[in-house]
Design a protein around this motif. Structure first.
Motif, PDB file in Angstrom:
ATOM      1  N   ASN A 210     103.806  19.003  19.137  1.00  0.00           N
ATOM      2  CA  ASN A 210     103.847  20.257  19.895  1.00  0.00           C
ATOM      3  C   ASN A 210     105.300  20.735  19.924  1.00  0.00           C
ATOM      4  O   ASN A 210     106.175  20.064  20.471  1.00  0.00           O
ATOM      5  N   GLN A 252     100.130  27.989  14.732  1.00  0.00           N
ATOM      6  CA  GLN A 252      99.279  28.040  15.916  1.00  0.00           C
ATOM      7  C   GLN A 252      98.871  26.639  16.357  1.00  0.00           C
ATOM      8  O   GLN A 252      98.828  26.347  17.561  1.00  0.00           O
ATOM      9  N   ASN A 255     102.025  24.951  17.709  1.00  0.00           N
ATOM     10  CA  ASN A 255     102.635  25.726  18.798  1.00  0.00           C
ATOM     11  C   ASN A 255     104.100  26.068  18.509  1.00  0.00           C
ATOM     12  O   ASN A 255     105.003  25.703  19.260  1.00  0.00           O
TER      13      ASN A 255
END
Length: 648
Positions: A210, A252, A255
């Motif tokens: 992330n 996406q 992130n």
């Protein structure tokens, strides 16, 4: 001052070796679920050879299985330092699964190890680096934040700190992209003897599962259908293509957002990756051995068919249609048959004349001349192929004569029917010259080949190949500035242009195809070689596994292939509409016409014209010319005979 003295001054303990070794064991045990379970390799960066004894004793106190410590001496010359680093890199290549313990007590030594690790690739993408040191916290944060090996790689620091009431070992890790304002350094665990460990967060966190909405740099250049760029009337830039869709999907999933770094050419695209200024190059690159020396690759998600394009050869002269219905061997056979069949006919004719002469002698009647000579028999036999009848003078009532004549007429019938049937087709179908369709044929014609600037890697690849065809091809390649320039050269200079098939087909459809879908360029049927492609990444990028995992999900779902086909279909449709619209604007009184309303080429059968039958007229003209020349020669000979008193 040697390591042991520094360590004793900091911890102020009588037996620092045991506690340091115990702290390392505890932290490694606590992080086993976060790293691969493999042996421990110990590295030490030092300025004094006396530290050998201290570090070796510390290694002996470790409970985890470990190898002999490898020292990198800063006071040694650069050559010896590089040799030590090469041994460390070789050790890593022999065992990709590794946990590394680095023992160092000064900032200079930590910075030196970072430089050596990047230059010689001491750490791999999956390596877990545990650093044992003793630095002020502010200094430690700066080193972890500024140095790539500690900020981006899977690294954790064990810092020996004086708590006033004793010594504690605190672990820290750095995450490049955190959601809240910080320098990225986080305290992950605290250890104080005996074996009292407090874990606040994973010692080796997953840094790149992330990105927490961070903006990263990527590089790419237009290369449809993988990456395409268009500018609207307002000056806005829009991107499309399969690789563009894939970087959006990966961004996406992980992130992050991205910024496309400006680059002028393909060398700059990978140079930014090699310098680690860009996270990756989000555009397909051929996987070549020479390129692996400069950067790594992601998961190979596509096998691009590498081919070549050339100008379509010119049409053969239409008069050849009279010759084309039969191949060379059949024409030779027919000519030989015509010569051979004359002799049986002439033999039967001569036999009848002999019999007639003998009968005339017996009855004392006037003798008759042989009614059919060789010339007449030859012309008569050839005439049957054109539908003429057998002359009366050659007809016989004998069984042998009728059998011969029937066999020949049946053969002539089949030959004439076959020729006429094929002649109709060849009069209508255009004939092109032979064109190269494979690598061996391209090498045989000796044509020069062009490639864009990235073709320098392929030249080396071809010349180092064991295939003679590849070696010859490598010598024929000339680099050009762009793909468009290479296709222009193929169109006007007769060269061949080498690139991935999909890209060439799309570029030809977009810029070298008329509104009816016709192009003067063709793409060879056979590929030169299957070209595995992937995205360039920096050497030993720690986020490679996360990128690869998402790529595999996209490819296995069939999304990448769908994006390719959708973009190709869209570009072809837009190109046809644009060309049709341009034609409607140029046509007088047709400015208001819709591009879709323009008349398409007729699909009705095409009538024969003068071009189709030019061979017939050429043959007739040649026959008339030969007849005229023969007439003139005969007239001159006749006048000569009359002057000399000769009678015919």
């Amino acid at each position: 001052m040697i390591l042991g003295e520094i360590y004793e001054m900091i911890v102020m303990k009588a037996s620092p070796l045991e506690e340091a070794a115990e702290a390392v064991d505890v932290f490694l045990e606590a992080s086993e679920d976060q790293t691969q379970k493999c042996g421990l390799k110990v590295f030490a960066v030092s300025s004094d050879e006396q530290d050998v004894d201290y570090v070796n004793k510390l290694v002996q106190h470790l409970e985890v299985e470990s190898g002999r410590a490898l020292f990198l001496y800063l006071r040694g010359d650069n050559a010896s330092l590089d040799r030590s680093s090469e041994r460390a890199a070789k050790s890593r290549r022999e065992s990709p699964c590794e946990r590394v313990l680095l023992i160092s007590w000064s900032v200079e030594e930590l910075e030196t190890f970072d430089e050596l690790a990047l230059r010689h690739r001491i750490l791999g993408a999956s390596s877990a680096l545990l650093v044992l040191t003793a630095l002020p916290v502010s200094v430690l944060h700066r080193v972890m934040r500024e140095r790539y090996s500690y900020a981006w790689m899977h690294a954790a620091f064990i810092n020996c700190e004086d708590t006033g009431g004793g010594v504690a070992f605190t672990s820290y890790s750095h995450t490049p992209h955190l959601p809240h304002p910080s320098d990225g350094v986080q305290r992950t665990a605290l250890y104080s003897a005996p074996r009292q460990l407090q874990v606040f967060r994973p010692i080796f966190p997953r840094k790149f599962a992330n990105f927490n909405g961070a903006t990263v740099n990527v590089t790419a250049l237009p290369y449809p259908p993988y990456w395409d760029t268009a500018t609207d009337s307002g000056g806005g830039v829009h991107h499309s293509g399969a690789d563009y869709e894939m970087i959006n999907a990966i961004a996406q999933a992980l992130n992050f957002s991205y910024r496309i770094m400006p680059t002028e050419n393909w060398d700059e695209v990978t140079a930014r990756v090699q310098e680690r200024r860009a996270l990756m190059a989000s555009i397909v690159y051929a996987v070549l051995p020479e390129r692996l020396l400069s950067y790594d690759y992601s998961f190979i998600f596509e096998y691009s068919s590498f081919g070549f394009t050339m100008r379509k050869p010119a049409l053969q002269p239409q008069w050849r249609a009279l010759y084309r219905p039969f191949d060379d061997s059949l024409w030779v056979s027919v000519m030989a048959l015509l010569i051979f069949i004359v002799f049986p006919f002439q033999l039967i004719n001569f036999s009848r004349w002999t019999t007639s002469s003998a009968e005339a002698n017996k009855r004392q009647l006037p003798k008759h001349r042989c009614s059919s000579g060789v010339t007449i028999v030859s012309l008569s036999v050839a005439g049957t192929l054109l539908g003429q009848d057998i002359p009366t003078s050659m007809r016989r009532s004998s069984v042998s004569s009728r059998t011969l004549m029937g066999s020949w007429l049946f053969c002539a019938f089949i030959l004439s029917i076959a020729y006429r049937s094929n002649l109709t087709a060849f009069l209508m179908l255009p004939e092109y010259q032979n064109r190269p369709e494979s690598l061996s044929q391209l090498v045989a014609v000796g044509a020069t080949a062009t490639m864009p600037t990235f073709g320098k890697y392929f030249i080396t690849f071809f010349e180092q190949s064991t295939s003679p065809d590849f070696q010859q091809l490598g010598k024929k390649i000339v680099l050009v500035e762009s793909s468009e320039e290479g296709l222009e050269s193929a169109l006007h200079a007769g060269t061949a242009h080498l690139e991935p098939r999909r890209y060439m087909e799309l570029l030809i459809a977009e810029q070298f195809t008329d509104r009816h879908g016709q192009s003067q360029l063709y793409v060879a049927r056979e590929e030169i070689f299957p070209d595995p492609v992937a995205w360039p990444l920096p050497h030993d990028a720690p986020y490679q596994e996360d990128i690869n995992r998402n790529m595999m999900a996209i490819v296995e779902a069939g999304l990448y292939e769908k994006w390719l086909q959708d973009h190709i279909a869209l570009v072809r449709l837009e190109t046809q509409h644009k060309q049709a619209y341009d034609m409607s604007v140029q046509a007088p009184g047709a400015s208001s016409a819709s591009p879709l309303d323009l008349e398409a080429p007729s699909s009705s059968p095409e009538a024969l014209n003068l071009h189709h039958l030019q061979g017939l007229f050429i043959l007739l003209i040649l026959g008339l010319a030969a007849s005229a020349i023969s007439f003139i020669v005969e007239s001159l000979l006749q006048k000569t005979k009359v002057r000399r008193g000769w009678t015919p």
